[in-house]
Design an enzyme around this catalytic site. Structure first.
Site, PDB file in Angstrom:
ATOM      1  CB  THR A 169      -4.564   8.254  -1.460  1.00 53.48           C
ATOM      2  OG1 THR A 169      -3.354   7.501  -1.479  1.00 53.48           O
ATOM      3  CG2 THR A 169      -4.246   9.717  -1.270  1.00 53.48           C
ATOM      4  N   GLY A 219      -8.359  -0.062  -7.051  1.00 56.58           N
ATOM      5  CA  GLY A 219      -9.552   0.656  -7.512  1.00 56.58           C
ATOM      6  C   GLY A 219     -10.773  -0.218  -7.684  1.00 56.58           C
ATOM      7  CD  GLU A 220     -11.178  -1.323 -11.667  1.00 52.66           C
ATOM      8  OE1 GLU A 220     -12.414  -1.204 -11.741  1.00 52.66           O
ATOM      9  OE2 GLU A 220     -10.379  -0.503 -12.168  1.00 52.66           O
ATOM     10  CB  ILE A 235      -0.929  -0.006   1.228  1.00 51.68           C
ATOM     11  CG1 ILE A 235      -1.797  -1.270   1.225  1.00 51.68           C
ATOM     12  CG2 ILE A 235      -1.800   1.254   1.259  1.00 51.68           C
ATOM     13  CD1 ILE A 235      -2.592  -1.504  -0.044  1.00 51.68           C
ATOM     14  CD  GLN A 263      -8.169   4.035  -5.413  1.00 53.35           C
ATOM     15  OE1 GLN A 263      -9.005   3.608  -6.193  1.00 53.35           O
ATOM     16  NE2 GLN A 263      -6.884   3.856  -5.578  1.00 53.35           N
ATOM     17  CE  LYS A 313      -2.069  -9.067  -4.374  1.00 54.42           C
ATOM     18  NZ  LYS A 313      -2.433 -10.507  -4.208  1.00 54.42           N
ATOM     19  N   GLY A 314      -2.967  -3.268  -6.968  1.00 56.22           N
ATOM     20  CA  GLY A 314      -4.124  -2.526  -7.489  1.00 56.22           C
ATOM     21  C   GLY A 314      -5.329  -2.596  -6.570  1.00 56.22           C
TER      22      GLY A 314
END
Ligand SMILES: Cc1cc2nc3c(=O)[nH]c(=O)nc-3n(C[C@H](O)[C@H](O)[C@H](O)COP(=O)(O)OP(=O)(O)OC[C@H]3O[C@@H](n4cnc5c(N)ncnc54)[C@H](O)[C@@H]3O)c2cc1C
Lengths: 327, 749
Positions: B643, B713-714, B638, B647, B710-711
């Site tokens: 932020t 948003g979704e 992270i 999200q 790894k991402g």
């Protein structure tokens, strides 16, 4: 939005005169409804008469009533000490409406005269007898989840969206108006109309008449009151159904009662028979359920608002329970 | 403080506030519609009022005569867009087909299709004149009703053309093997179209700086992609098109495609020879940009009585337009989430006379997870098992779809953390068992996953004369705080405090970067930034000469305006001297970073999340309130807890909208939406948003990228809707399979 002339008189008479001479003119107060309608092309007045400079925003105690000026802001009225003391039901209803930002702009007169939120009224590409008499009712066989279960006609099944008005009709308020033909006083229950064959007319106000104030008579309904609003999100949504409930209790016995519903008819819907059925009875869920059954007599649903036949009586029971603090 | 953190090498992981936060809250940040260009004029679009047919006449005389009007453009007088002529048939997902060619001919494909652009000197005059355009149509029978046309759904062309496409049918084990299980269920799930309603309306200013040079200030998620698209449309070299999107006020996917209003503005600017601004109205957001498509799904599931999945079959039909095939990965999660030996998936699309959909946050996966995670809950109930326990029994430590190890998977840690935080032990197995006054209380969970994607991107890094470093890459920031994360990554890579670093994005002049989408920006652009910073340091080291020659690059720091070593003592060289050594020029590098293809081949890479919800359902009114949420993510490193946390919270609230309030209503008689403003189409308001507690595993996955990210948003939204609907079931015993779950549905269920 069309081009329009703009006037800002300082005297009620000048405002009334400006409208009397011009059928295509409109008063504008907070503008939170009228301007939206103009932007969508639903209303296209040639002249706007801004009434915000008129001295009509006072909230005053009178002999046996409270007089609330037509230009008093929704937020001001909802927070006013006299209102909170004498008519907490009104304050609750106001706070259930719109958002804090809108209530800071919206006026008492404008709130009563806000137009329906029917989707077909708002979209000029769709039929609506209220917007364009004779074009048909889009909602009758369309998406009518928000629509009326009482008092509709085959010309119009829209509902009146105001929360404040539901409390005012329950509290037996009167509307004071000034017009080209002088002053008059309209009982709140007679102010809004049922659609009948002329759904384009929301109210019994005559062309050029200015609302100057509403008068709310003193009443014993200062404690056991509740305005219940059922909506699709926790705030900032119009009512699916709302209920204004007021009780005057002697111990557990109901001495007097007031009941009205919003979101069910073309006007704020007073439930006089149900009120009568409550008087003299114990404040219990069973009593409330029986009043709700009476209130629902004659209700009829359309394809998408069937749920109101269940929701409305439940909401009445719940509002009365809350008013009476019955667990 | 910052210096301190730096010495521990820890700008990444810090709760650094947004580097552009001040600009945003003071209004200094410029969004697309806010550029003041000399001679700027305003365009307003007129939409069709039929859903299908032809324009037979369009009378623009009154509009043309209205005050201030410069042009009224329709298919009758529009200049030809060169790229429209060729019947192009782009093979690029997600929309194989022909994007709507605005003002091209008289054909109408959907209701409110833009048919004219009125350009005037003020917005009000343009708006007024737009009302004066009078159009006649030869309407044709339209098809907008999903249910009535569902049988016409078809396999996407993408799948037909490419047997390897993930949109093809999939079978593992035995087809429909669920049938052999002792416990079976079959359920259908539907959600209405969800409309993109970010705070910033879609907007563009189009400016022809010369007859063959176009600049657009455009609300997009891909500046390079937009540059390519418009260059192709207008037959220009790519570098003759400049795209600026410095700030984007929320996009959630709707800026991943170019929409008719953009081309309309470019045409308007061409015709009037003035910069033209077009801002969609809120109502136009429902038709002139994409949306999450209405989707029907069926899950058939079989399990043993002791909670082992035997099989899952998942079928899905999503709607699209008649002119483009929008596809998404609705059935993907079903293929890889659980250790079921028999899995079959079928994905179909249905072309209707409506506008083309587009991705919306957690695109198909959020849709699919609603069905899959609901069915998992239904099955757990059928066999009388705690749904968390049921998921654990079907947990898989390798990817059952691809038969590969996960790069990392810490989903079980998420389960544990979430269960503890929501108070899962309060949940009763029997629905309807918890009550508080007039409210029933329930708990639910839903799992989410999304590919940990990484693409290639370039970044430029330059050391300026004032000792600060500026980084550039043509990515965008649609809200997550991209610039902030990049500054943190750069700070660690350079050994320079964050306040000495600036990251610039949203400009097609910058080095190539992909669109901001698919939760991959930090993985992709962050890696490029990291590499560019390391390369810059290497270059400085070289310029530093012999005294730095044998130093490990990690030992170098750039603090105090000089190149030095982490350890005390040792060589130092001021930036001024380094510049001198560079002939007085800014010292800069541009680097391209690419994922390592073979690593990606060998592993299955996903982010994972689990969401827990506590809901209350009113026994008399059917109102649902989400009273608490816990969202847990296994998303690798992270970069910024603050932020990233925001999200997750945003995703949770978006999921509340999906579950409870959002859904556009179409009146099929007219083929026209009837709920199309923020009063009628309900997004959650503050009062609907409960406290959302966020938990991150925060363990790096360096197989995805060197930073270990790894991402997020979704996965922030995937699985939220079923967590809520499962909680409603737990509270009431009512299983409602159609979203949004409004009070009427609860009452009548
Ligand atoms: C998004 C949204 C949500 C809302 N939600 C709610 C809700 O939940 N509940 C609710 O009750 N309301 C709601 N409202 C409506 C809001 O309460 C009304 O818009 C507001 O009360 C209107 O008051 P105004 O002063 O702004 O009226 P204006 O818009 O100025 O006027 C409305 C009409 O009243 C006429 N008028 C105004 N004053 C007078 C007068 N003194 N005499 C004669 N005619 C007059 C005007 O000519 C005009 O036709 C909502 C509005 C919006 C935009």
């Amino acid at each position: 939005m069309n081009q329009f002339q703009y006037l800002r008189p300082t005297k009620p008479k000048a405002a009334i005169d400006a409208l009397a001479r011009d059928t295509n003119a409109q008063f504008i107060a907070g503008g939170t409804n009228l301007l939206d309608l103009m932007k969508r092309g639903v209303m296209a007045p040639q002249k706007l008469v801004d009434i915000n400079k008129l001295p009509l925003d006072k909230i005053e105690k009178q002999n046996d009533s409270l007089r609330i000026g037509a230009l008093a802001l929704n937020s001001t009225v909802a927070e006013d000490k006299l209102v909170l003391e004498r008519h907490p039901l009104l304050a609750q209803a106001l706070n259930a409406g719109a958002s804090a930002q809108l209530r800071n702009m919206a006026t008492v007169g404008g709130n009563m005269l806000q137009r329906t939120r029917c989707h077909y009224f708002y979209d000029t590409a769709l039929p609506c007898n209220k917007r364009e008499p004779g074009s048909g009712c889009g909602a009758l066989e369309g998406f009518n989840r928000m629509h009326a279960i009482f008092g509709f006609s085959d010309k119009c099944i829209a509902v009146h969206p105001s929360d404040m008005s539901v409390a005012l009709v329950a509290l037996d308020a009167a509307v004071l108006v000034s017009g080209p033909k002088g002053d008059r006083r309209i009982a709140f229950a007679d102010f809004h109309r049922l659609p009948g064959d002329t759904p384009q007319k929301d109210t019994n106000l005559e062309q050029g008449e200015l609302i100057t104030a509403v008068e709310v008579p003193d009443s014993p309904f200062t404690k056991n009151v509740h305005y219940l609003k059922v909506r699709e999100r926790a705030s900032y949504a119009f009512a699916l159904v709302s209920v204004a409930a007021a009780l005057s209790l002697d111990g557990q016995t109901i001495k007097d009662a007031r009941l009205a519903m919003g979101g069910v008819a073309h006007k704020p819907w007073r439930l006089s028979e149900a009120e009568k059925s409550l008087i003299g009875k114990p404040a219990t869920e069973a009593t409330f359920r029986q009043a709700a059954d009476i209130a629902m007599r004659g209700a009829k649903a359309f394809k998408y608002n069937e749920y109101k036949l269940k929701l409305a009586p439940n909401a009445i029971v719940q509002a009365l329970k809350n008013a009476a603090s019955v667990a | 403080m910052k210096e301190q953190l730096l010495q521990d090498g820890k700008a990444v992981g810090d709760r650094l506030s947004r580097v552009d936060g001040r600009l945003k809250v003071t209004g200094a940040a410029k969004y697309s519609a806010e550029y003041e260009l000399p001679g700027l004029v305003h365009g307003v679009l007129v939409g069709s009022t039929v859903a299908k047919g032809r324009i037979t006449s369009i009378d623009t005389k009154a509009a043309e005569r209205a005050p201030g009007v410069l042009a009224v453009i329709t298919h009758l007088n529009s200049p030809k867009v060169p790229g429209f002529a060729a019947k192009s048939n782009p093979d690029e997902p997600p929309t194989i087909g022909q994007p709507l060619r605005v003002f091209y001919d008289e054909k109408i494909y959907f209701n409110d299709q833009p048919i004219a652009l009125v350009v005037a000197d003020t917005l009000e005059r343009a708006r007024y004149a737009a009302r004066l355009v009078k159009t006649q149509y030869a309407a044709e029978q339209h098809r907008t009703n999903f249910e009535a046309n569902k049988s016409r759904a078809f396999l996407p062309t993408q799948a037909k053309r490419n047997p390897k496409s993930a949109q093809n049918d999939y079978t593992r084990g035995q087809a429909d093997g669920y049938q052999n299980a002792p416990v079976k269920l079959e359920a259908e799930y539907v959600h209405e179209s969800e409309m993109h309603n970010p705070m910033e309306l879609q907007s563009i200013i189009a400016h022809w700086e010369a007859p063959d040079r176009l600049t657009v200030y455009d609300k997009v998620q891909a500046v390079k992609g937009t540059q390519r698209a418009f260059a192709k449309d207008w037959g220009l070299p790519e570098d003759h098109v400049k795209v600026i999107a410095t700030f984007v006020g929320g996009a959630f996917g709707n800026g991943l495609h170019n929409w008719p209003h953009e081309t309309a503005a470019i045409i308007g600017a061409k015709v009037t020879n003035r910069p033209v601004k077009v801002v969609l109205t809120r109502e136009q957001m429902f038709t002139m940009v994409g949306y999450r498509p209405k989707t029907w799904q069926r899950i058939q599931m079989g399990a043993t009585k002791d909670g082992k999945l035997v099989g899952i079959s998942h079928e899905s039909v999503g709607q699209t337009s008649t002119y483009e095939e929008f596809t998404e990965s609705t059935v993907q999660q079903t293929r890889m989430m659980y250790a079921a030996p028999n899995v079959s998936t079928r994905y179909r699309i249905l072309g209707l006379d409506i506008s083309t959909p587009i991705w919306m946050r957690g695109p198909g996966e959020a849709t699919g997870a609603f069905a899959l995670e609901s069915a998992i809950d239904e099955m757990a109930h059928l066999i009388g098992m705690d749904p968390l326990e049921f998921r654990l029994r079907n947990h898989t430590d390798t990817d059952p779809e691809k038969n590969k190890p996960w790069s990392t998977k810490y989903l079980k840690e998420c389960f544990q953390a979430g269960a503890d935080r929501i108070g899962w032990n309060k949940r009763q197995l029997k629905p309807g068992a918890l009550r508080e006054g007039d409210w029933l209380v329930g708990y639910g969970m839903g799992v989410g996953t999304f590919g940990a994607n990484r693409g290639s991107a370039k970044a430029r890094a330059a050391l300026l004369a004032d000792g600060s470093v500026v980084l550039q890459s043509a990515t965008t920031d649609i809200g997550p705080g991209t610039g902030t994360a990049m500054v943190q990554i750069a700070s660690d890579a350079l050994g320079l405090p964050t306040d000495k670093i600036r990251f610039e994005l949203g400009n097609s002049l910058f080095p190539q970067a992909p669109s901001q989408g698919g939760s991959s920006t930090v993985n992709t652009v962050g890696s490029a930034v990291n590499d560019a910073c390391l390369a810059l340091k290497k270059k400085l080291q070289e310029l530093g000469g012999t005294s730095f020659a044998n130093v490990q690059p990690e030992q170098l720091t750039l603090t105090g305006g000089q190149l030095g070593l982490k350890a005390n003592g040792g060589p130092r060289m001021s930036f001024a001297d380094l510049r001198k050594a560079n002939n007085g020029q800014d010292i800069e590098v541009t680097i391209e970073s690419k994922p390592d293809g073979s690593t990606r081949q060998n592993y299955s890479m996903y982010s994972f999340s689990v969401h827990f919800a506590e809901v209350k359902v009113h026994t008399m009114t059917g109102e649902v309130r989400v009273t608490k949420m816990v969202s847990c993510a296994d998303a690798g490193t992270i970069v910024n807890q603050k932020t990233a946390g925001s999200q997750m919270i945003g995703g949770a609230i978006g999921g509340i909208g999906m579950a409870l309030t959002e859904g556009a209503v179409m009146d099929d008689r007219f083929g026209r939406y009837v709920t199309k403003d923020l009063a009628d189409y309900h997004v959650p308001v503050h009062a609907d948003a409960p406290p959302v507690e966020v938990f991150f595993v925060n363990k790096p996955d360096t197989l995805v990228d060197p930073l270990g990210t790894k991402g997020i948003g979704e996965i922030a939204i995937i699985g939220v809707a079923p967590a809520i609907t499962n909680a409603i079931f737990n509270a009431t015993g009512k299983r409602i399979r159609e979203l949004p779950i409004t009070p009427d549905k609860v009452l009548l269920a």
